[in-house]
Each structure stands twice: as C-alpha cells, then as structure tokens.
Design a protein around this motif. Structure first.
Motif, PDB file in Angstrom:
ATOM      1  N   UNK A   1       0.825  -1.210   0.000  1.00 12.68           N
ATOM      2  CA  UNK A   1       0.000   0.000   0.000  1.00 12.68           C
ATOM      3  C   UNK A   1       0.856   1.256   0.000  1.00 12.68           C
ATOM      4  N   UNK A   2       1.933   1.240   0.781  1.00  8.24           N
ATOM      5  CA  UNK A   2       2.828   2.396   0.788  1.00  8.24           C
ATOM      6  C   UNK A   2       3.594   2.522  -0.518  1.00  8.24           C
ATOM      7  N   UNK A   3       3.994   1.380  -1.085  1.00 12.37           N
ATOM      8  CA  UNK A   3       4.725   1.401  -2.356  1.00 12.37           C
ATOM      9  C   UNK A   3       3.866   1.966  -3.477  1.00 12.37           C
ATOM     10  N   UNK A   4       2.622   1.540  -3.565  1.00 12.33           N
ATOM     11  CA  UNK A   4       1.716   1.994  -4.617  1.00 12.33           C
ATOM     12  C   UNK A   4       0.985   3.280  -4.250  1.00 12.33           C
ATOM     13  N   UNK A   5       1.120   3.717  -2.991  1.00 14.90           N
ATOM     14  CA  UNK A   5       0.404   4.895  -2.478  1.00 14.90           C
ATOM     15  C   UNK A   5      -1.103   4.737  -2.673  1.00 14.90           C
ATOM     16  N   UNK A   6      -1.580   3.540  -2.376  1.00 18.30           N
ATOM     17  CA  UNK A   6      -2.984   3.206  -2.530  1.00 18.30           C
ATOM     18  C   UNK A   6      -3.484   2.680  -1.187  1.00 18.30           C
ATOM     19  N   UNK A   7      -4.387   3.369  -0.515  1.00 17.87           N
ATOM     20  CA  UNK A   7      -4.791   2.959   0.840  1.00 17.87           C
ATOM     21  C   UNK A   7      -5.640   1.696   0.844  1.00 17.87           C
ATOM     22  N   UNK A   8      -5.516   0.943   1.945  1.00 16.09           N
ATOM     23  CA  UNK A   8      -6.373  -0.212   2.192  1.00 16.09           C
ATOM     24  C   UNK A   8      -7.737   0.301   2.666  1.00 16.09           C
ATOM     25  N   UNK A   9      -8.813  -0.361   2.275  1.00 13.43           N
ATOM     26  CA  UNK A   9     -10.152   0.066   2.674  1.00 13.43           C
ATOM     27  C   UNK A   9     -10.295   0.030   4.196  1.00 13.43           C
ATOM     28  N   UNK A  10     -10.991   1.035   4.742  1.00 12.55           N
ATOM     29  CA  UNK A  10     -11.106   1.171   6.194  1.00 12.55           C
ATOM     30  C   UNK A  10     -11.918   0.052   6.830  1.00 12.55           C
ATOM     31  N   UNK A  11     -12.842  -0.532   6.091  1.00 10.55           N
ATOM     32  CA  UNK A  11     -13.716  -1.560   6.651  1.00 10.55           C
ATOM     33  C   UNK A  11     -13.174  -2.964   6.449  1.00 10.55           C
ATOM     34  N   UNK A  12     -11.881  -3.092   6.140  1.00 12.27           N
ATOM     35  CA  UNK A  12     -11.289  -4.384   5.791  1.00 12.27           C
ATOM     36  C   UNK A  12     -10.265  -4.803   6.831  1.00 12.27           C
ATOM     37  N   UNK A  13     -10.334  -6.066   7.239  1.00 21.89           N
ATOM     38  CA  UNK A  13      -9.340  -6.663   8.115  1.00 21.89           C
ATOM     39  C   UNK A  13      -8.670  -7.806   7.352  1.00 21.89           C
ATOM     40  N   UNK A  14      -7.371  -7.994   7.578  1.00 23.05           N
ATOM     41  CA  UNK A  14      -6.571  -8.925   6.781  1.00 23.05           C
ATOM     42  C   UNK A  14      -5.780  -9.822   7.725  1.00 23.05           C
ATOM     43  N   UNK A  15      -5.736 -11.119   7.435  1.00 24.49           N
ATOM     44  CA  UNK A  15      -4.837 -12.018   8.160  1.00 24.49           C
ATOM     45  C   UNK A  15      -4.546 -13.242   7.303  1.00 24.49           C
ATOM     46  N   UNK A  16      -3.370 -13.837   7.501  1.00 27.78           N
ATOM     47  CA  UNK A  16      -2.949 -15.010   6.743  1.00 27.78           C
ATOM     48  C   UNK A  16      -1.443 -15.163   6.772  1.00 27.78           C
ATOM     49  N   UNK A  17      -0.971 -16.373   6.542  1.00 26.61           N
ATOM     50  CA  UNK A  17       0.461 -16.666   6.511  1.00 26.61           C
ATOM     51  C   UNK A  17       0.952 -16.692   5.074  1.00 26.61           C
ATOM     52  N   UNK A  18       2.169 -16.197   4.850  1.00 23.24           N
ATOM     53  CA  UNK A  18       2.761 -16.157   3.519  1.00 23.24           C
ATOM     54  C   UNK A  18       3.836 -17.237   3.421  1.00 23.24           C
ATOM     55  N   UNK A  19       3.743 -18.073   2.375  1.00 27.03           N
ATOM     56  CA  UNK A  19       4.759 -19.082   2.111  1.00 27.03           C
ATOM     57  C   UNK A  19       5.849 -18.547   1.213  1.00 27.03           C
ATOM     58  N   UNK A  20       6.952 -19.288   1.122  1.00 24.84           N
ATOM     59  CA  UNK A  20       8.075 -18.838   0.299  1.00 24.84           C
ATOM     60  C   UNK A  20       7.750 -18.868  -1.190  1.00 24.84           C
ATOM     61  N   UNK A  21       6.749 -19.617  -1.582  1.00 22.40           N
ATOM     62  CA  UNK A  21       6.337 -19.651  -2.983  1.00 22.40           C
ATOM     63  C   UNK A  21       5.365 -18.540  -3.321  1.00 22.40           C
ATOM     64  N   UNK A  22       5.054 -17.687  -2.356  1.00 24.96           N
ATOM     65  CA  UNK A  22       4.124 -16.588  -2.585  1.00 24.96           C
ATOM     66  C   UNK A  22       2.676 -16.953  -2.336  1.00 24.96           C
ATOM     67  N   UNK A  23       2.419 -18.193  -1.899  1.00 26.35           N
ATOM     68  CA  UNK A  23       1.043 -18.619  -1.640  1.00 26.35           C
ATOM     69  C   UNK A  23       0.603 -18.168  -0.258  1.00 26.35           C
TER      70      UNK A  23
ATOM     71  N   UNK B   1     -10.261 -10.170   4.325  1.00 25.29           N
ATOM     72  CA  UNK B   1      -9.440 -10.832   3.307  1.00 25.29           C
ATOM     73  C   UNK B   1      -8.583 -11.877   4.004  1.00 25.29           C
ATOM     74  N   UNK B   2      -8.695 -13.127   3.573  1.00 18.63           N
ATOM     75  CA  UNK B   2      -7.988 -14.228   4.212  1.00 18.63           C
ATOM     76  C   UNK B   2      -7.627 -15.260   3.157  1.00 18.63           C
ATOM     77  N   UNK B   3      -6.750 -16.208   3.462  1.00 16.98           N
ATOM     78  CA  UNK B   3      -6.417 -17.254   2.486  1.00 16.98           C
ATOM     79  C   UNK B   3      -7.655 -18.030   2.061  1.00 16.98           C
ATOM     80  N   UNK B   4      -7.722 -18.359   0.784  1.00 13.75           N
ATOM     81  CA  UNK B   4      -8.919 -19.007   0.232  1.00 13.75           C
ATOM     82  C   UNK B   4      -9.146 -20.380   0.854  1.00 13.75           C
ATOM     83  N   UNK B   5      -8.070 -21.087   1.183  1.00 16.06           N
ATOM     84  CA  UNK B   5      -8.226 -22.416   1.759  1.00 16.06           C
ATOM     85  C   UNK B   5      -8.795 -22.354   3.172  1.00 16.06           C
ATOM     86  N   UNK B   6      -8.666 -21.209   3.844  1.00 14.98           N
ATOM     87  CA  UNK B   6      -9.160 -21.108   5.215  1.00 14.98           C
ATOM     88  C   UNK B   6     -10.648 -20.882   5.325  1.00 14.98           C
ATOM     89  N   UNK B   7     -11.311 -20.520   4.208  1.00 16.50           N
ATOM     90  CA  UNK B   7     -12.764 -20.253   4.260  1.00 16.50           C
ATOM     91  C   UNK B   7     -13.541 -21.550   4.479  1.00 16.50           C
TER      92      UNK B   7
END
Length: 455
Positions: free
Chosen positions: A377-399, A422-428
């Motif tokens: 978000x800082x790199x693109x200067x594009x803010x994250x939506x205020x009503x959004x919460x995000x969580x998830x683990x990042x793997x070395x393959x980018x998944x 916003x969360x990993x698709x497999x966690x839904x």
C-alpha cells in the motif's frame, strides 16, 4: 576446625564458576561477566539420623484431587494471565523495565486483597514513608496491609513465620541479602540463595509470595537463569515507558497458560486495565492513508485487532535501510524477498519500515499478510479500505496459507464494525457458515489477489 575459603570467578549471568578469569563465559557466551567472589568450603553433610523427619513417597492414587483455591486480585487482566488468580503456596516473579509499573501494580491489588487477606509488603528499595506516599496517591488505605523495610532475607523469613500473613510481596529480590554469604546484594549467588529461601518459605507455610525482579540492559531478568526455574510463574511487563499501554505476558506459568496477555493503561492514578484491547489499539487510526492495515491476532484465547503500519521510501544510502518495531526483523526481510521474487513488487532500492501501533509485539505467522499489504500500500500509495481486516500466513512460494482460530478472528472484526475480511482461500472452508452473514469473506490465493481485494 574452621572451613577454608578461596577466591573464584563467577559469571553474573549464568553462575558458571571458574578458577581463573575469562573474557567470554563458556556456558552462556556472554563477554566480561566474570566477577571475583569468595567461595567457602561446605561442611561435610551428615546422614540423617533415624529420628530425623524425612519425606515419604506417596502413591499417586492417594493424593488429594481437591481444586486449588485462588485469590482474585481485583484486576481481571492480571487474573487472566495468572490462570484465574494467585494460587496458595506459589512463588511468582514479576519483571520488567524500570518505571514500567511493577511496584504500582502490587500496591494497587493490595486494596482489593486487603479486604479479606493480611498482606506483608517487604521493600528493600524504598522507606516506609515513600511507600505510604505512593499508596496514598494510588488510593490504597487497607488496614490489613503491613509494610516492612528490610533487606536481610533471614529476618524477612522469620517475620513471615511469626506473622503468618496470607500474602507476601518482595520488592525487589535484587536488594535482598543473605548474611551467610560474602557476596554483595544482587550478585548471582545472593539472588539464587534468596530466591531459594523464599521458595522454601512459600511451600512450607502455603503462603503465596510475589517477587519483583529487575532486568539487565538486554531486557532479560537480572541474575542467574536458574531464577526462572525456581519460581512457579514468570510475568513480564512489556511496553515503552513513553507510551501509555502496558502488556503483561506470562513467560512461565505452572498453574495456567503462557499464551494469555493482560493489557493495562498507565495514568496518574496508576495502572488501569483495558477491557477492550482491540478498540484501544485502533483508536486514532488514520483514514484514507496508504501504508496502514488492520489484522486480527490471537493472544491465548483472546482475539485482538492490531494496526500494522508500513512505509516504503526512496533510500538515500547505497544499502537500503530495514527497520521493524513490534515485529520480527528477519520475518520482515523474508516477506520483502517474497514480494520481490513472487509478486513483482520491488523494494531493493527502497527503505522499508514496519511498525505495530500500541506497543504490541507480534510474532504470529497470521500477521504476515497484513505486513505485506501495508508495505505494498505504501509502495503503490494506494490505501487499504477502512472496513477491511486482513490475516494469513505467507509461504516462500508466494502462496497464502490458512491460520488457526479463523472464526474467533472474524467474529472480533465483525464486533468492531468491520464488514470485509481478506484471508487465504483455503481457510474459508473451515469456517462456520453464519459468519459470512455478518462480514463479507474474500478468499485470496496469492499476494496480488489479496491486495486487489483489500483495496
């Protein structure tokens, strides 16, 4: 015949003994920690006579299963960290940076516990008048609170045995002195023996004892590491003295979980417990600003929402700077490498900074996705939506990989008014279906999908 004594060198960090001085301790690896002390030859131990009382083995089936009784401190946050309250006969060590609120919290709980218990407050750092002034400021006027200003641990133990209080507080263990030892107060030997004396007193009289311990320049508890093995519970205060929030974390607890935390707010009237940490951590969050993202973390059984701030800016040096506050630096470097290699977001010529607002220290893998979103978000200067919460683990393959306790995290976000997650698709798949009615669940397979969904 008098016992002989000799000079030896002892490491003040771990207690390792050597006949000669060494620059580096071979046991703990610390430098310049050896101090010259006098070691007296111990007298030969006599075998116990037939009339001496000794412990007898007891079959496990004959041991009583009665539930241990606990003293409630009046601070639900402290009771949560202790596992439900103070257990009789337990030895509890509270540590933290100077001025963070250790002595303040002990005096505060005296007002509530003093309604039904007799409390002995032993101070080796302050006079009785100083303690009275601080108690008056905190509103502590319990008649069952007794103050003893003494540093001789043997006299303190005798006083405990004669007065038989219901609770004892020692402030602090580094000021206690055992007269049979030649070393100075605060040394490895003194701290170890004084703590052992307190442990024997607590177990034999079934009286809980709370001990305050100082920390060294590295933030570890001052004294030998064996100090943490002697006590039943080790509580550590986290937080910056310049910030109002204090985090009380259990590093060791024989009577409860070590994953629970207590959140306090330091004010003029002392420590005030924060019943709703998520709302407190998100207060003052900027709107429509790039580089901020809200995530849901688990501290024991409690979900907490935290704000992650990221900043990417042009570097003025040949080697870009990396700095993380409240988040693991090595984990941040790994996330930056994955963003460049797998997602195509380049930070190799930019300074990158990550900050966890509120003084929290997060080491859970579920924070990975929020850290990445704040940096993008800082790199693109594009803010994250205020009503959004995000969580998830990042793997070395980018998944993106799913994390545990997704239901509790989403429920906490919905309670505070967030409408998108916003969360990993497999966690839904592992979530309960009713949660989707309260908050919109958006699954993402990789970093680019997650950023598009979050913005």
């Amino acid at each position: 015949m008098a016992s002989k004594s000799k000079w030896i060198y002892q490491c003040r960090e771990c207690g390792f003994e050597s006949a000669k001085w060494m620059g580096k301790c071979p046991s703990c690896g610390e430098w310049n920690t050896f101090e010259e002390v006098v070691k007296e030859a111990s007298a030969p131990q006599k075998a116990p006579s037939a009339g001496t009382r000794v412990s007898r083995p007891t079959p496990i089936n004959e041991i009583s299963m009665q539930e241990e009784s606990r003293y409630h401190t009046g601070l639900s946050e402290l009771d949560r960290v202790l596992g439900g309250g103070i257990v009789k006969g337990s030895l509890i060590l509270i540590s933290g940076d100077p001025g963070i609120g250790k002595s303040t919290m002990l005096l505060q709980i005296c007002e509530h516990l003093g309604e039904s218990l007799r409390i002995l407050y032993v101070s080796g750092e302050e006079s009785a008048r100083q303690i009275k002034l601080r108690a008056s400021r905190l509103g502590v006027h319990s008649p069952n609170l007794m103050v003893l200003t003494e540093t001789d641990v043997q006299y303190v133990v005798e006083t405990i045995r004669s007065e038989k209080p219901d609770l004892v507080m020692i402030d602090s263990i580094q000021t206690m002195n055992h007269t049979d030892l030649n070393s100075s107060p605060g040394s490895v030997t003194q701290v170890r023996e004084c703590t052992n004396a307190m442990m024997r007193c607590a177990k034999s009289l079934d009286i809980p004892i709370i001990v305050v311990g100082h920390v060294n320049k590295d933030g570890a508890i001052a004294g030998p590491k064996v100090l943490e093995h002697i006590v039943d519970a080790v509580l550590y205060f986290e937080g910056d003295r310049q910030m109002t929030y204090r985090i009380l974390r259990a590093v060791k607890n024989r009577y409860g979980s070590t994953n629970e935390i207590g959140v306090f707010d330091m004010g003029e009237g002392g420590l005030r417990q924060v019943e709703n940490p998520s709302q407190a951590m998100l207060s003052g969050r900027p709107k429509d600003v790039s580089g901020t993202c809200v995530t849901a973390v688990m501290e024991g059984t409690r979900p907490i929402l935290a704000e992650i701030q990221g900043l990417a800016t042009t570097s003025g040096y040949g080697t870009p700077r990396r700095m993380a506050t409240g988040f693991d630096y090595n984990r941040m470097a790994l996330i930056l490498a994955v963003l460049e290699k797998r997602a195509g977001y380049y930070f190799s010529n930019l300074d990158a900074y990550v900050n966890v607002v509120g003084g929290l220290r997060l080491d859970e893998p579920a924070v990975d996705l929020a850290v990445a979103m704040s940096l993008i978000s800082s790199l693109k200067d594009k803010p994250i939506r205020e009503d959004t919460v995000v969580f998830g683990e990042i793997g070395l393959a980018g998944e993106l990989r799913s994390v545990s306790h997704g239901d509790l995290r989403i429920a906490e976000a919905a309670r505070l008014g967030f409408t998108r997650c916003v969360l990993p698709k497999h966690g839904i798949k592992s979530l309960n279906s009713p949660l989707g009615k309260e908050i919109e669940l958006i699954g993402a397979r990789n970093l680019r999908e997650a950023f598009e969904a979050a913005t």
